[in-house]
Design a protein around this motif. Structure first.
Motif, short mmCIF file in Angstrom:
data_model
loop_
_atom_site.label_atom_id
_atom_site.label_comp_id
_atom_site.label_asym_id
_atom_site.label_seq_id
_atom_site.Cartn_x
_atom_site.Cartn_y
_atom_site.Cartn_z
N ARG A 195 -72.79 0.62 -81.74
CA ARG A 195 -74.20 0.24 -81.60
C ARG A 195 -75.03 0.74 -82.78
O ARG A 195 -75.74 -0.04 -83.43
CB ARG A 195 -74.78 0.80 -80.30
N SER A 225 -86.72 -12.16 -80.56
CA SER A 225 -85.62 -12.41 -79.62
C SER A 225 -84.26 -11.93 -80.09
O SER A 225 -83.48 -11.40 -79.30
CB SER A 225 -85.54 -13.92 -79.32
N SER A 230 -83.16 -8.11 -79.59
CA SER A 230 -82.94 -7.81 -78.17
C SER A 230 -81.64 -8.45 -77.67
O SER A 230 -80.87 -7.83 -76.92
CB SER A 230 -84.13 -8.32 -77.34
N TYR A 231 -81.37 -9.68 -78.11
CA TYR A 231 -80.14 -10.36 -77.68
C TYR A 231 -78.89 -9.65 -78.21
O TYR A 231 -77.93 -9.43 -77.46
CB TYR A 231 -80.17 -11.80 -78.16
N LEU A 237 -78.51 -6.49 -79.23
CA LEU A 237 -78.31 -5.16 -78.63
C LEU A 237 -77.90 -5.27 -77.17
O LEU A 237 -77.09 -4.48 -76.69
CB LEU A 237 -79.58 -4.33 -78.78
N THR A 238 -78.47 -6.24 -76.45
CA THR A 238 -78.04 -6.44 -75.06
C THR A 238 -76.59 -6.86 -75.00
O THR A 238 -75.81 -6.37 -74.16
CB THR A 238 -78.92 -7.50 -74.39
N LEU A 239 -76.19 -7.75 -75.91
CA LEU A 239 -74.78 -8.17 -75.98
C LEU A 239 -73.88 -6.98 -76.29
O LEU A 239 -72.81 -6.81 -75.67
CB LEU A 239 -74.63 -9.25 -77.04
N THR A 240 -74.31 -6.14 -77.21
CA THR A 240 -73.51 -4.96 -77.56
C THR A 240 -73.40 -4.00 -76.39
O THR A 240 -72.32 -3.48 -76.08
CB THR A 240 -74.13 -4.25 -78.77
N ASP A 241 -74.52 -3.73 -75.73
CA ASP A 241 -74.51 -2.80 -74.60
C ASP A 241 -73.63 -3.30 -73.47
O ASP A 241 -72.90 -2.52 -72.83
CB ASP A 241 -75.94 -2.58 -74.09
N GLU A 242 -73.68 -4.60 -73.19
CA GLU A 242 -72.87 -5.15 -72.10
C GLU A 242 -71.39 -5.17 -72.48
O GLU A 242 -70.52 -4.92 -71.64
CB GLU A 242 -73.35 -6.56 -71.76
N HIS A 269 -76.60 5.05 -72.29
CA HIS A 269 -77.88 5.31 -72.92
C HIS A 269 -78.34 6.75 -72.75
O HIS A 269 -79.43 7.09 -73.22
CB HIS A 269 -78.95 4.37 -72.36
N VAL A 288 -84.85 -0.50 -78.74
CA VAL A 288 -85.06 -1.88 -79.22
C VAL A 288 -86.44 -2.02 -79.83
O VAL A 288 -86.64 -2.73 -80.83
CB VAL A 288 -84.86 -2.87 -78.05
#
Length: 841
Positions: A549, A596, A599-600, A602-607, A613, A620
């Motif tokens: 990340r 957008s 956020s997309y 980092l959300t993809l990476t986190d999931e 966290h 973000v």
């Protein structure tokens, strides 16, 4: 009446009958789980109403009186019928309960009777057994008394017989040992000698025993020599070698010397394995060919720019191409594991079986051989493992290409898994942890390589975008004309052969996003469930959060913002070498990232990596703020560059003309037409990427309004025939007073993310430059009139591009006013003539 008779009759019953009924009633209470107070054990306390027929305080007299008062005859008869049914039901239940209890009682009686009979038989058998035991005891005592005298004599004879057998064994021992030596029955020879060694030592002062001891010692020395030779050769099986070591230890051979010999012999074979791996590393790489180059540009979904001279990533410069190699890393690791690691495990197992895990008995137990042998083994394994790890690290460092990550991950997984065998064979060894550290370091280096590759890909993509922006455009007639950055995206002039700005932005954004997704998919192999080292704490926590990340995704996003801001640092008269269209495109890219994309991603990476966290990570909002700052700076710089381009044309047009001796104006100067054309092209270009924006309400006749300003009372005063150079102070005073009530214009103020704000900023810079250039020149009559014509032409077109048309009116008014102040013969042109010239030209 019937109830009264029943009550009086019940009172006349004898006491025995009453007691029987109470007993039956008590049994019913017990059956239904009601206590003595008439309440259920698990229920709430019942009411104390004497008229409650089910309550414990029920009073028949009160109940009957209440019924007679409240109920009719029919209801009384129904009540009687109901009570009769309930009484019958209770009688039936009571009979059933009595029958069931009676059957149980009969069954219990039969069981007790049967048990009594069984115990009677058991008592008879126990009496018989007791009598038999007494008879046996008496008979045994008589036998012991009879044999008492002979027992002592038998014991004495047995001792003499044992002594004779020992003496016979001692006299036959030298011949027995020679026979075992001929038959190579070394174990039997050592065992026989150990049995007799203590006796011979004890009686060595006697001549006969001394001779036997000397003969045995010579024979055992010869046997030890053969065992040493056998151990030195090492060609026998593991079982024979183990037996050989055991016999040498029993013959008082130094254990430390045996350990050194064993490890020395094993090291010679392991050195050969390591030399083979090192020779493989030193082999020159074969010539690369098309079949050996792994092109991942298709795998990583690098979307090329449509119509660009070259694709985004060329095969020669693509950082995602895997290098050619003489042996891939999986084969190299397999060879190391199958040869060196397997042989090392065999050596460890054999060594432990020979020197560490063997039960120590007698004299060997006091020498503490396992502790000494364990220390030597750890030193031996650590030294060889260090050499092996050095070779593995060298091979991993050769994996510079980041095209196919699966081979590296599989190789590291196999390397890590095979090292776990050493941890099981040799608990406490640092070798497995050192191997895990190599895997961790390889993962970190891989992330750095992917980040570098993404950065190179991004820079190459920008280079291709610049080439696409600089590509020639085809007109409708087929003749090629150069396309400047300011004209890219304009629909005027013919059909474009190059892609428009939205297409370039979409291709660039999609290719970057696809590269990031592909890189994440490749890195995700390190955390796959079937990978053994993925369960390590580093790969569950720090690798996902700080490595992927922060070290990869966040660092790449920051790199995009930082590299984009660097385009704003170029300076020069024309804004440096960066095309203005590229500045506009990058500003929109950073703005899209802020809204957008970040956020997309980092959300993809986190999931995908289950980022925890609780470990400090970059929020973000911080990245979005950085992207917006970069977008703002790029857009401000775009406005500045475009404004300077137009300003340069206006400055040269003012400085290269003789305004005192010019002819009477008959048309609009070509530079003003070029300014309007370029402004229109910029308007089209910005409109391709940004929204329109908000404008102030325009007047119904904006195209005439500028002229009306020039023809206003202010203009009339300024250009009146009475305006002469002898009276300039009055006009300056009026102008200054007018400025006091005008809004201040900030020329280089930050622009908003919309087309109107961008065009407003460019026009402000351009007209302000025009104004300052006019203030440095001296004008004649026709020079002033030419300025009038040019300004009127500009106001006819520029007012529709800005957010507030009064801004254009004010700046143009200032330009004309400045020219009038510096005019030697201020005679303005008639407004109707100006309009005719501007409409014609």
């Amino acid at each position: 009446m019937d109830t009264d008779l029943g009550v009086s009759a019940s009172s006349a019953l004898p006491e025995s009958e009453v007691a029987r009924k109470r007993r039956v009633h008590g049994m019913l209470k017990l059956y239904y789980g009601i206590n003595d107070e008439g309440k259920a054990a698990a229920e709430e306390p019942e009411s104390q109403d004497p008229c409650d027929i089910n309550g414990p305080h029920f009073d028949p007299e009160l109940y009957l009186n209440k019924l007679r008062k409240e109920c009719s005859l029919t209801e009384l008869m129904d009540q009687e019928s109901c009570m009769v049914k309930q009484i019958r039901s209770l009688d039936s239940d009571m009979q059933t309960l009595v029958y069931e209890n009676y059957n149980k009682f009969i069954s219990a009686t039969d069981t007790i009777r049967k048990m009594k009979n069984d115990f009677k038989k058991m008592e008879d058998e126990m009496d018989c057994l007791s009598a038999n035991m007494a008879a046996i005891t008496e008979f045994s005592a008589r036998i012991s008394g009879t044999l008492q005298d002979q027992h002592t004599q038998i014991t004495k004879l047995s001792g003499v017989h044992t002594l004779l057998r020992k003496l016979q064994f001692l006299f036959e021992l030298p011949a027995r040992l020679n026979k075992c030596l001929e038959l190579q029955a070394y174990a039997q020879a050592v065992s026989s000698h150990r049995r007799a060694r203590s006796v011979l030592q004890q009686y060595s002062h006697m001549p006969s025993f001394r001779g036997i001891q000397d003969d045995c010692h010579a024979i055992m020395e010869q046997l030890a020599q053969q065992l040493r030779q056998k151990f030195r050769d090492g060609g026998s099986s593991a079982k024979d070698l183990s037996e050989c070591v055991e016999l040498l230890l029993q013959l008082d051979e130094p254990a430390e010397e045996l350990c050194d010999k064993f490890l020395s012999h094993a090291q010679s074979r392991l050195d050969a394995d390591l030399q083979g791996l090192e020779a493989e590393l030193c082999k020159p790489a074969p010539a690369s060919g098309p079949s050996m180059v792994l092109d991942l540009s298709s795998k990583l979904s690098a979307t090329p720019v449509v119509g660009s001279p070259t694709d985004f990533v060329s095969p020669t410069s693509n950082p995602f191409l895997s290098p050619t190699s003489k042996m891939d890393i999986l084969e190299f690791i397999d060879r190391g594991c199958n040869e060196f690691v397997s042989n090392l495990c065999l050596v460890i197992a054999s060594y432990q079986e020979l020197f560490i895990n063997r039960p120590q008995e007698g004299d060997l137990a006091s020498k503490n051989i396992p502790q000494m042998a364990s220390g030597k083994l750890h030193t031996f394994v650590n030294s060889l493992a260090a050499r092996y790890f050095s070779l593995v690290e060298r091979r991993i460092q050769e994996e510079k290409g980041v095209g196919d990550n699966s081979l590296l991950v599989r190789a590291l997984d196999r390397f890590h898994r095979r090292l776990q065998a050493i941890s099981k064979l040799l608990p406490g060894s640092a070798v497995p942890s050192q191997g895990t550290e190599i895997v961790v370091q390889a993962a970190r280096e891989r992330i750095k390589q992917y980040l570098s590759a993404l950065q190179s890909f991004y820079l190459d993509s920008l280079t291709d975008v610049r080439q696409a922006l600089a590509a020639p455009r085809l007109s409708l007639g087929g003749s090629a004309v150069p396309a400047s950055g300011t004209l890219l995206g304009s629909s005027t002039g013919g059909k474009d052969a190059t892609p428009s700005l939205p297409e370039l932005l979409s291709s660039l954004s999609a290719s970057i996003l696809n590269q990031i997704k592909s890189v994440l998919a490749s890195v995700h192999l390190f955390t796959a469930k079937d990978i053994t080292f993925s369960n390590k704490p580093y790969f569950k926590g720090e690798f996902c959060s700080q490595g992927v990340r922060e070290g990869l995704v966040v660092s790449f996003i920051k790199f995009i913002c930082q590299s984009s801001r660097q385009f704003c640092e170029s300076a020069g008269d024309r804004g440096g070498s960066t095309p203005p269209a590229l500045l506009l495109l990058l500003s929109r890219l950073c703005l899209d990232y802020e809204t957008s994309t970040i956020s997309y991603i980092l959300t993809l990476t986190d999931e995908q990596f289950l980022v925890q966290h609780h470990i400090p990570v970059t929020p973000v909002t911080a990245l979005c703020s950085e992207a917006r700052e970069a977008a703002q700076k790029l857009l401000n710089h775009y406005v500045k560059v475009q404004g300077l381009i137009i300003s340069q044309m206006l400055r040269k047009s003012v400085e290269t003309r003789d305004w005192v001796n010019t002819i009477e104006p008959r048309n609009v100067r070509a530079v003003m037409k070029r300014v309007v054309e370029d402004t229109t092209s910029i308007d089209v270009q910005v409109g391709l990427l940004y929204e329109e924006g908000v404008r102030k309400a325009h007047s119904s006749d904006s195209s005439k309004r500028t002229f009306s300003v020039y023809s206003s009372s202010r203009q009339q005063v300024r250009y009146a025939p009475s305006y002469t150079p002898s009276a300039p102070m009055d006009t300056n005073l009026l102008s200054n007073i007018h400025k006091l009530f005008s809004e201040r214009i900030d020329i280089f103020s930050p622009v908003e993310f919309n087309k109107v704000s961008v065009l407003t900023g460019i026009i402000k810079i351009s007209l302000k430059t025009f104004l300052e250039c006019v203030r440095l020149r001296t004008f004649g009559r026709y020079g002033l009139q030419q300025i009038q014509v040019d300004c009127h032409y500009l106001q006819m077109y520029l007012w529709r591009f800005v957010s507030d048309e009064n801004l254009v009116h004010f700046l143009l008014d200032e330009i004309v006013g400045s020219a009038a102040h510096r005019c030697l013969d201020p005679a303005p042109m008639e407004q109707s003539v100006i309009e005719v010239i501007c409409e014609r030209g």
